[in-house]
Design a protein around this motif. Structure first.
Motif, PDB file in Angstrom:
ATOM      1  N   GLU A 406       0.826  -1.216   0.000  1.00 31.20           N
ATOM      2  CA  GLU A 406       0.000   0.000   0.000  1.00 31.20           C
ATOM      3  C   GLU A 406       0.856   1.260   0.000  1.00 31.20           C
ATOM      4  OE1 GLU A 406      -4.083  -1.728   2.015  1.00 31.20           O
ATOM      5  OE2 GLU A 406      -3.030  -0.098   3.042  1.00 31.20           O
ATOM      6  N   GLN A 409       2.176   1.610  -3.484  1.00 29.50           N
ATOM      7  CA  GLN A 409       1.060   2.001  -4.371  1.00 29.50           C
ATOM      8  C   GLN A 409       0.755   3.490  -4.219  1.00 29.50           C
ATOM      9  OE1 GLN A 409      -2.388  -0.379  -3.493  1.00 29.50           O
ATOM     10  NE2 GLN A 409      -1.896  -1.899  -5.062  1.00 29.50           N
TER      11      GLN A 409
ATOM     12  N   PRO B 159      -7.809   4.354  -7.358  1.00 32.46           N
ATOM     13  CA  PRO B 159      -8.507   4.552  -6.080  1.00 32.46           C
ATOM     14  C   PRO B 159      -9.746   5.449  -6.208  1.00 32.46           C
ATOM     15  CG  PRO B 159      -6.157   5.035  -5.858  1.00 32.46           C
ATOM     16  CD  PRO B 159      -6.417   4.838  -7.316  1.00 32.46           C
ATOM     17  N   THR B 242     -11.073  -6.728  -6.220  1.00 30.38           N
ATOM     18  CA  THR B 242     -10.077  -5.732  -5.797  1.00 30.38           C
ATOM     19  C   THR B 242      -9.231  -6.161  -4.602  1.00 30.38           C
ATOM     20  OG1 THR B 242     -11.626  -4.688  -4.283  1.00 30.38           O
ATOM     21  CG2 THR B 242     -11.577  -3.824  -6.533  1.00 30.38           C
ATOM     22  N   GLY B 244      -9.959  -5.545  -1.727  1.00 32.21           N
ATOM     23  CA  GLY B 244     -10.055  -4.422  -0.778  1.00 32.21           C
ATOM     24  C   GLY B 244      -9.284  -3.183  -1.211  1.00 32.21           C
ATOM     25  N   GLY B 245      -8.442  -3.344  -2.224  1.00 37.12           N
ATOM     26  CA  GLY B 245      -7.640  -2.219  -2.709  1.00 37.12           C
ATOM     27  C   GLY B 245      -8.349  -1.461  -3.805  1.00 37.12           C
ATOM     28  N   PRO B 246      -7.712  -0.537  -4.484  1.00 35.32           N
ATOM     29  CA  PRO B 246      -6.385  -0.009  -4.179  1.00 35.32           C
ATOM     30  C   PRO B 246      -6.426   0.949  -2.991  1.00 35.32           C
ATOM     31  CG  PRO B 246      -7.320   1.091  -6.092  1.00 35.32           C
ATOM     32  CD  PRO B 246      -8.294   0.032  -5.704  1.00 35.32           C
ATOM     33  N   LEU B 247      -5.409   0.876  -2.188  1.00 33.45           N
ATOM     34  CA  LEU B 247      -5.254   1.724  -1.000  1.00 33.45           C
ATOM     35  C   LEU B 247      -6.455   1.621  -0.059  1.00 33.45           C
ATOM     36  CD1 LEU B 247      -3.757   4.934  -2.685  1.00 33.45           C
ATOM     37  CD2 LEU B 247      -2.548   2.969  -1.742  1.00 33.45           C
ATOM     38  N   THR B 249      -9.562   1.388  -0.690  1.00 28.54           N
ATOM     39  CA  THR B 249     -10.767   2.150  -1.045  1.00 28.54           C
ATOM     40  C   THR B 249     -11.997   1.279  -1.261  1.00 28.54           C
ATOM     41  OG1 THR B 249      -9.979   2.124  -3.324  1.00 28.54           O
ATOM     42  CG2 THR B 249      -9.617   4.154  -2.069  1.00 28.54           C
TER      43      THR B 249
END
Lengths: 436, 297
Positions: A406, A409, B159, B242, B244-247, B249
């Motif tokens: 993360e 990213q 995101p 996903t 749960g990603g990106p970051l 979101t």
């Protein structure tokens, strides 16, 4: 009257005696069965029913050979593709499965649960050869103890499309990340990506497993440093190494455009698909998937070389699978016999035919390794010996992977700096560790 | 005081026995598979844990720690946007399809089967299918966008749009459920009412407002509540699309609980979020019972 009483007592005595004898016999039989008639459950990601995977076929042959040599012990394979069953069993302290195939990067977590049996005493007791391994057994210890016996090794390799390299007049595979950067201008065009850096959360165990396994762990640990402390808790790598890793990755995306943000979604499976279709010209990848991938790419267009590193010939982190014994198993002796056999040179020769880079050094004396189909394995074995080193992972490795993925990213997507990556990874890992 | 009548007492005994015998096992099973796990989760949410072992008492400290943390409120935001966004698409879309099928003179049955198809697919299959459609490199949607001069971007890797796309996929998968429920409700509208409003010169909107709506509003409400409960506990689609990603979101309450239950050493924060989901779902369930009570009378 008195006589009758005596007779009654005598009957009781006989009944009691018979019951005690029965119990004793039962116990003895049970113990005897535990040793000679035991069924050992073996948690493995290899499905015996999968006829397409040569590793599964090799596993079945090994088990058959073991059962033949040990008629009192039967092996039941518990198929666990994701490894979730194994770790759940360790966490809940159940008595089954008896033997678990554990990746080195998960071993600190397994050891921390207290559900895995240390094998050091058993190795000494049975006078096992501790020198007949590609990488010394000492390096496979976690916190000073041997929690499993090594079955095989995996080292990242560079997988690339020969035709794409030829078209771009790349004559030698890149050895360093600077050379990887130079591929960007030649091979990243439209949808095509010169060198994919997978930072996605999908695939593998936990998020960003591919990134950490193929690229990050080697840069962070360097040639002599630690990845994590021996107890698997505190970070062992330096801030400088982390900054170097973040800068290298940022430059490969931004400055060189060797990779594109599309690969931020790539896990191991997505990376394999992209390599298969040729969208990705090259990537650091797992040797364990190379054979399958090679068969899917037409015209034998796929080739491999040593994975790139910061400096030429830097070390790469190696991991593999160990066989560990469930500390709560009532069949520890039978399990130990199975583990000993599966990691013996005789079994490892069978495992090698499944395509694994087996752990026992003497297994490589087998005639199989003189055959053409073993050429890649021999090359990987030499790579493991020359450039491989094992490191200690974290007790919360999948959380670390997620945090690192993360942070990187965020750096790519939101134009962050390598310094913010260092701060984020260290802060969030410390928080996660405090909760652990 | 009169002594108890033996015959009456025996009668009471006999009356109590059959229900206990018939329903006892079922009640015990229900307690074992629902109430016991719920009680364990409540206990875990009030404890400190190491893997699945309780190692100490935390009381409401876990709740305070979770409910005051920024990640929890990020998850709450994602969960609520996901829930309301999905409902905002599926309810009108399902209703529209049901109305369209009702007014169709030919081919309604075939079209109904076709429209039902997404609902019959497993979420994993739906996820893989859309993962391919939305692939920014070779997916048909990004290809189509490029061919008309649009930049597809990172799709599920962006995101800014990942949650929106997740909502679209969820809506595509679940709108047939609304369509089926609405079709059933529309069957209950008396035909004379349509004729009456036609005589009065009412158009489509009048028909919808004065004839259709009073007959479907409770069904629509209960459908929305049932879907809300499902969206709040949905994991597979997010996991496949996903992760749960990106970051983070697209990470929701339930997804976080699922991931943390396997990843964390201390699972009590996950237990706290489970209790939050449980409470929200209980409230939705109560509302659902009231609405369905109105429907069934």
């Amino acid at each position: 009257m008195s006589r009758k009483k005596d007779v009654n007592l005598s009957r009781r005595s006989v009944v009691a005696g018979l019951a005690a004898a029965g119990s004793a016999t039962g116990l003895a039989l049970r113990r005897s069965f535990a040793q000679s008639g035991a069924e050992v459950s073996y948690n493995s990601f290899l499905d015996p029913a999968n006829a397409n995977d040569p590793r599964s076929a090799a596993q079945t042959r090994m088990i058959e050979a073991f059962e033949k040599a040990n008629p009192g012990i039967r092996i039941k394979v518990v198929v666990d593709p994701s490894g979730a069953n194994g770790i759940r069993a360790a966490r809940t302290k159940t008595d089954s499965p008896d033997v678990i195939r554990v990746a080195n990067f998960q071993q600190p977590e397994f050891a921390a649960t207290g559900s895995i049996l240390p094998l050091d005493d058993l190795v000494v007791r049975d006078k096992m050869d501790v020198n007949d391994w590609l990488i010394p057994l000492e390096q496979t210890k976690v916190n000073g103890k041997l929690w499993g016996l090594q079955q095989d090794y995996r080292i990242p390799i560079l997988v690339y499309h020969k035709s794409l390299f030829d078209q771009a007049q790349v004559t030698t595979p890149p050895r360093t990340y600077d050379e990887v950067g130079a591929l960007g201008a030649k091979l990243t065009k439209g949808n095509n990506i010169a060198y994919a850096i997978p930072i996605g959360v999908a695939g593998g165990i936990g998020g960003a497993q591919a990134l950490v396994e193929f690229i990050l762990s080697s840069i962070l640990a360097g040639n002599t440093g630690a990845f994590f402390a021996p107890d698997g808790r505190n970070i062992g790598f330096s801030d400088e190494r982390l900054l170097l890793a973040a800068t290298t990755i940022r430059d490969l995306f931004g400055k060189y455009k060797a990779s594109t943000p599309v690969t931020l979604q790539f896990g191991i499976n997505e990376l394999q698909d992209a390599l298969r279709t040729g969208i990705v010209a090259s990537a650091s990848f797992g040797l364990y998937r190379y054979k399958g991938l090679e068969r899917q790419v037409p015209n034998h267009d796929l080739a491999w070389a040593a994975a790139p590193s910061v400096e030429p010939a830097d070390k790469h982190t190696v991991y593999g699978f160990q066989l560990s014994i469930n500390a709560n198993s009532p069949r520890k002796d039978a399990s130990w016999e199975f583990v000993k056999y599966m990691t013996s040179p005789a079994a490892q020769i069978l495992a090698a035919r499944g395509g694994e880079v087996v752990a026992r050094a003497s297994a490589y004396n087998d005639p199989y390794f003189a055959s053409p189909e073993a050429a890649d394995q021999k090359g990987w074995k030499e790579l493991v010996q020359q450039r491989g080193r094992m490191v200690t992972y974290s007790v919360i490795q999948s959380t670390f992977n997620q945090i690192a993925g993360e942070a990187l990213q965020r750096m790519i997507l939101r134009s962050g700096t390598p310094e913010t990556v260092v701060t984020e990874i260290k802060t969030r890992y410390a928080e996660a560790l405090a909760k652990a | 005081m009169k002594p108890p009548n033996k015959a009456n007492t025996a009668g009471i005994g006999r009356n109590w026995a059959p229900p206990v015998i018939w329903f006892g096992p079922a009640v015990l099973l229900l307690l074992a598979v629902t109430l016991y796990p719920t009680a364990v989760v409540i206990w875990l949410s009030l404890s400190r844990t190491r893997y699945y072992d309780v190692i100490g008492w935390a009381g409401l400290g876990n709740y305070a720690s979770v409910l005051t943390s920024t990640p929890f409120w990020d998850l709450t935001f994602n969960s609520l946007v996901y829930l309301t966004g999905s409902l905002a698409i599926v309810l009108p879309l399902g209703l529209f399809c049901a109305l369209a099928l009702q007014t169709m003179k030919r081919g309604a049955s075939s079209l109904r089967v076709l429209l039902l198809l997404p609902w019959t697919l497993s979420m994993a299959v739906v996820g893989c299918f859309w993962l391919w459609l939305l692939n920014p490199s070779y997916g048909p949607i990004s290809y189509g966008m490029k061919s008309v001069g649009l930049t597809p971007g990172l799709m599920l890797g962006d995101p800014g749009v990942a949650l929106l796309l997740l909502i679209v996929v969820t809506a595509w998968w679940s709108f047939p459920y609304v369509m089926v429920m609405m079709s059933a409700a529309l069957q209950g509208v008396p035909g004379e009412l349509y004729e009456a409003i036609e005589i009065d010169g009412g158009g489509f909107w009048s028909r919808l407002r004065h004839v259709v709506w009073p007959h479907i509003d409770t069904t629509l409400g209960s459908t929305a509540l049932a879907l809300s409960i499902m969206y709040l506990t949905l994991i597979t689609l997010i996991l496949v699309l996903t992760g749960g990603g990106p970051l983070g979101t697209t990470s929701t309450w339930s997804f976080e609980v699922f991931v943390d239950a396997f990843r964390s050493i201390d699972i009590s924060p996950s237990a706290v979020i489970s209790i939050v989901v449980l409470i929200v779902n209980l409230l939705l369930g109560l509302a659902y019972l009231r609405l369905t009570g109105r429907v069934s009378g």
